[in-house]
Design a protein around this motif. Sequence first.
Motif, PDB file in Angstrom:
ATOM      1  N   MET A   1      -0.823  -8.543  -4.237  1.00  0.00           N
ATOM      2  CA  MET A   1       0.124  -8.270  -3.188  1.00  0.00           C
ATOM      3  C   MET A   1       0.784  -9.584  -2.775  1.00  0.00           C
ATOM      4  O   MET A   1       0.098 -10.552  -2.513  1.00  0.00           O
ATOM      5  CB  MET A   1      -0.579  -7.671  -1.984  1.00  0.00           C
ATOM      6  N   GLU A   5       1.119  -4.731   3.013  1.00  0.00           N
ATOM      7  CA  GLU A   5      -0.110  -4.044   2.616  1.00  0.00           C
ATOM      8  C   GLU A   5       0.245  -2.756   1.880  1.00  0.00           C
ATOM      9  O   GLU A   5       1.218  -2.094   2.221  1.00  0.00           O
ATOM     10  CB  GLU A   5      -0.953  -3.690   3.841  1.00  0.00           C
ATOM     11  N   THR A   6      -0.563  -2.412   0.895  1.00  0.00           N
ATOM     12  CA  THR A   6      -0.367  -1.153   0.191  1.00  0.00           C
ATOM     13  C   THR A   6      -1.695  -0.405   0.095  1.00  0.00           C
ATOM     14  O   THR A   6      -2.753  -1.016   0.018  1.00  0.00           O
ATOM     15  CB  THR A   6       0.229  -1.387  -1.225  1.00  0.00           C
ATOM     16  N   ARG A   7      -1.620   0.909   0.158  1.00  0.00           N
ATOM     17  CA  ARG A   7      -2.807   1.757   0.009  1.00  0.00           C
ATOM     18  C   ARG A   7      -2.773   2.310  -1.406  1.00  0.00           C
ATOM     19  O   ARG A   7      -1.760   2.848  -1.842  1.00  0.00           O
ATOM     20  CB  ARG A   7      -2.783   2.890   1.028  1.00  0.00           C
ATOM     21  N   VAL A  18      -6.924  -0.286   1.085  1.00  0.00           N
ATOM     22  CA  VAL A  18      -5.737  -1.032   1.484  1.00  0.00           C
ATOM     23  C   VAL A  18      -5.862  -2.457   0.979  1.00  0.00           C
ATOM     24  O   VAL A  18      -6.873  -3.120   1.208  1.00  0.00           O
ATOM     25  CB  VAL A  18      -5.561  -1.013   3.023  1.00  0.00           C
ATOM     26  N   TYR A  19      -4.838  -2.912   0.244  1.00  0.00           N
ATOM     27  CA  TYR A  19      -4.774  -4.277  -0.273  1.00  0.00           C
ATOM     28  C   TYR A  19      -3.740  -5.043   0.534  1.00  0.00           C
ATOM     29  O   TYR A  19      -2.651  -4.532   0.794  1.00  0.00           O
ATOM     30  CB  TYR A  19      -4.400  -4.272  -1.754  1.00  0.00           C
ATOM     31  N   LYS A  20      -4.097  -6.270   0.926  1.00  0.00           N
ATOM     32  CA  LYS A  20      -3.238  -7.101   1.773  1.00  0.00           C
ATOM     33  C   LYS A  20      -2.650  -8.247   0.960  1.00  0.00           C
ATOM     34  O   LYS A  20      -3.131  -8.560  -0.124  1.00  0.00           O
ATOM     35  CB  LYS A  20      -4.056  -7.653   2.941  1.00  0.00           C
ATOM     36  N   GLU A  23      -4.259 -10.543  -1.931  1.00  0.00           N
ATOM     37  CA  GLU A  23      -5.301  -9.846  -2.675  1.00  0.00           C
ATOM     38  C   GLU A  23      -4.722  -9.293  -3.983  1.00  0.00           C
ATOM     39  O   GLU A  23      -3.505  -9.189  -4.140  1.00  0.00           O
ATOM     40  CB  GLU A  23      -5.890  -8.702  -1.846  1.00  0.00           C
ATOM     41  N   ASN A  38       2.982   2.391   0.782  1.00  0.00           N
ATOM     42  CA  ASN A  38       2.992   1.318   1.758  1.00  0.00           C
ATOM     43  C   ASN A  38       2.017   1.698   2.870  1.00  0.00           C
ATOM     44  O   ASN A  38       2.043   2.823   3.363  1.00  0.00           O
ATOM     45  CB  ASN A  38       4.414   1.146   2.310  1.00  0.00           C
ATOM     46  N   SER A  40       1.996   0.519   5.817  1.00  0.00           N
ATOM     47  CA  SER A  40       2.660   0.382   7.115  1.00  0.00           C
ATOM     48  C   SER A  40       3.879   1.284   7.172  1.00  0.00           C
ATOM     49  O   SER A  40       4.619   1.412   6.187  1.00  0.00           O
ATOM     50  CB  SER A  40       3.090  -1.072   7.351  1.00  0.00           C
ATOM     51  N   ALA A  45       6.393  -3.803   1.940  1.00  0.00           N
ATOM     52  CA  ALA A  45       5.319  -4.299   1.083  1.00  0.00           C
ATOM     53  C   ALA A  45       5.911  -4.637  -0.279  1.00  0.00           C
ATOM     54  O   ALA A  45       6.780  -3.929  -0.777  1.00  0.00           O
ATOM     55  CB  ALA A  45       4.221  -3.255   0.928  1.00  0.00           C
TER      56      ALA A  45
END
Length: 66
Positions: A1, A5-7, A18-20, A23, A38, A40, A45
């Motif tokens: 990423m 953040e993505t799920r 969830v990756y920030k 990561e 996304n 959020s 993202a």
Amino acid sequence: MSEGETRSQISDGQPAKVYKAGEFFYEPPGSSHLVSENASATKPAKLLAVFVAPDQAVLSAPGTTI
């Protein structure tokens, strides 16, 4: 990423995660995306995808609606 953040959840039996920014994650060959969104509702993202595969490999396939 690289931003936001993505799920993500793939077909390996593990729950969505969830990756920030900063990561990374790995998707094994043949896995399918169950969740890819996304995390959020208000912030963008961005991610960089790198594929390591033989020449002429099929990297994606149409999904089905569950």
